[in-house]
Design a protein around this motif. Structure first.
Motif, mmCIF file in Angstrom:
data_model
loop_
_atom_site.group_PDB
_atom_site.id
_atom_site.type_symbol
_atom_site.label_atom_id
_atom_site.label_comp_id
_atom_site.label_asym_id
_atom_site.label_seq_id
_atom_site.Cartn_x
_atom_site.Cartn_y
_atom_site.Cartn_z
ATOM 1 N N LEU A 1 -0.874 11.912 2.835
ATOM 2 C CA LEU A 1 -1.511 10.752 3.446
ATOM 3 C C LEU A 1 -0.563 9.999 4.377
ATOM 4 C CD1 LEU A 1 -3.622 9.414 0.449
ATOM 5 C CD2 LEU A 1 -4.347 10.899 2.328
ATOM 6 N N THR A 2 0.731 10.206 4.214
ATOM 7 C CA THR A 2 1.691 9.563 5.138
ATOM 8 C C THR A 2 1.481 10.053 6.563
ATOM 9 O OG1 THR A 2 3.365 11.250 4.682
ATOM 10 C CG2 THR A 2 3.452 9.241 3.362
ATOM 11 N N TRP A 3 0.869 11.206 6.746
ATOM 12 C CA TRP A 3 0.617 11.735 8.092
ATOM 13 C C TRP A 3 -0.284 10.812 8.895
ATOM 14 C CZ3 TRP A 3 -0.891 17.304 6.247
ATOM 15 C CH2 TRP A 3 0.254 17.941 5.749
ATOM 16 N N TYR A 4 -1.101 10.020 8.221
ATOM 17 C CA TYR A 4 -2.025 9.128 8.916
ATOM 18 C C TYR A 4 -1.361 7.848 9.404
ATOM 19 C CZ TYR A 4 -5.686 12.246 7.371
ATOM 20 O OH TYR A 4 -6.474 13.350 7.174
ATOM 21 N N ASP A 5 -0.163 7.557 8.939
ATOM 22 C CA ASP A 5 0.574 6.394 9.415
ATOM 23 C C ASP A 5 1.402 6.808 10.628
ATOM 24 O OD1 ASP A 5 1.676 3.650 9.182
ATOM 25 O OD2 ASP A 5 3.533 4.749 8.810
ATOM 26 N N PRO A 6 1.310 6.083 11.742
ATOM 27 C CA PRO A 6 2.076 6.471 12.935
ATOM 28 C C PRO A 6 3.578 6.609 12.686
ATOM 29 C CG PRO A 6 0.485 4.769 13.484
ATOM 30 C CD PRO A 6 0.470 4.925 11.983
ATOM 31 N N VAL B 1 0.853 -1.187 0.000
ATOM 32 C CA VAL B 1 0.000 0.000 0.000
ATOM 33 C C VAL B 1 0.887 1.234 0.000
ATOM 34 C CG1 VAL B 1 -1.806 1.280 1.214
ATOM 35 C CG2 VAL B 1 -1.793 -1.228 1.289
ATOM 36 N N HIS B 2 0.652 2.114 -0.946
ATOM 37 C CA HIS B 2 1.397 3.370 -1.025
ATOM 38 C C HIS B 2 0.505 4.518 -0.592
ATOM 39 C CE1 HIS B 2 3.002 6.991 -3.114
ATOM 40 N NE2 HIS B 2 4.095 6.517 -2.570
ATOM 41 N N THR C 1 -0.963 -4.327 -5.468
ATOM 42 C CA THR C 1 -0.353 -3.078 -5.020
ATOM 43 C C THR C 1 -1.424 -2.003 -5.118
ATOM 44 O OG1 THR C 1 1.841 -3.721 -5.791
ATOM 45 C CG2 THR C 1 1.448 -1.370 -5.470
ATOM 46 N N VAL C 2 -1.700 -1.360 -3.987
ATOM 47 C CA VAL C 2 -2.718 -0.324 -3.904
ATOM 48 C C VAL C 2 -2.019 1.003 -3.634
ATOM 49 C CG1 VAL C 2 -4.745 0.468 -2.641
ATOM 50 C CG2 VAL C 2 -4.389 -1.980 -2.999
ATOM 51 N N LYS D 1 4.814 7.423 9.672
ATOM 52 C CA LYS D 1 4.950 8.344 8.530
ATOM 53 C C LYS D 1 5.569 7.664 7.306
ATOM 54 C CE LYS D 1 3.429 11.544 11.264
ATOM 55 N NZ LYS D 1 2.294 10.973 11.961
ATOM 56 N N ARG D 2 5.216 6.404 7.092
ATOM 57 C CA ARG D 2 5.753 5.645 5.951
ATOM 58 C C ARG D 2 4.943 5.914 4.688
ATOM 59 N NH1 ARG D 2 4.997 -0.095 8.562
ATOM 60 N NH2 ARG D 2 3.107 1.021 9.147
ATOM 61 N N ALA D 3 5.623 5.919 3.562
ATOM 62 C CA ALA D 3 4.949 6.043 2.273
ATOM 63 C C ALA D 3 4.501 4.674 1.771
ATOM 64 C CB ALA D 3 5.866 6.706 1.250
ATOM 65 N N TRP D 4 5.230 3.617 2.107
ATOM 66 C CA TRP D 4 4.887 2.257 1.678
ATOM 67 C C TRP D 4 4.632 1.386 2.889
ATOM 68 C CZ3 TRP D 4 3.684 0.702 -3.062
ATOM 69 C CH2 TRP D 4 4.088 1.492 -4.150
ATOM 70 N N LEU D 5 3.535 0.637 2.836
ATOM 71 C CA LEU D 5 3.166 -0.295 3.895
ATOM 72 C C LEU D 5 3.037 -1.687 3.301
ATOM 73 C CD1 LEU D 5 0.141 1.755 5.261
ATOM 74 C CD2 LEU D 5 2.495 1.928 6.026
ATOM 75 N N GLU D 6 3.399 -2.682 4.074
ATOM 76 C CA GLU D 6 3.185 -4.080 3.688
ATOM 77 C C GLU D 6 2.181 -4.648 4.677
ATOM 78 O OE1 GLU D 6 4.613 -5.990 1.250
ATOM 79 O OE2 GLU D 6 5.956 -4.444 0.484
#
Length: 76
Positions: A9-14, A3-4, A66-67, A16-21
């Motif tokens: 939108l990276t602000w919503y990840d604790p 997930v990219h 890949t989303v 601050k990652r651009a890519w999530l698995e």
């Protein structure tokens, strides 16, 4: 599933990652995925699955996909 998170939108990840698995055993609707990630759907201007533009209200993704989510771009 990869997930990219584009733009702010990276602000919503604790972290601050651009890519999530993430593991996704069953297909998931993109709106449900956004909710699980804590991202308000209204923040997403463009969504893709495997580089094809999709409607987040109807699109599904599974573990092999890949989303990518992108916010609207603005400037002043």
């Amino acid at each position: 599933m990869r997930v990219h998170l584009g733009g702010h939108l990276t602000w919503y990840d604790p972290q601050k990652r651009a890519w999530l698995e993430r593991m996704q055993e069953q297909p998931i609707g993109l709106l449900d995925l956004l909710r699980e990630l804590g991202i308000p759907p209204a923040e997403v201007a463009i969504a893709t699955v495997n580089r094809r533009a999709v409607d987040p209200a109807t699109a599904l993704a599974s573990d092999a996909d890949t989303v990518e989510f992108y916010s609207a771009v603005g400037g002043g």
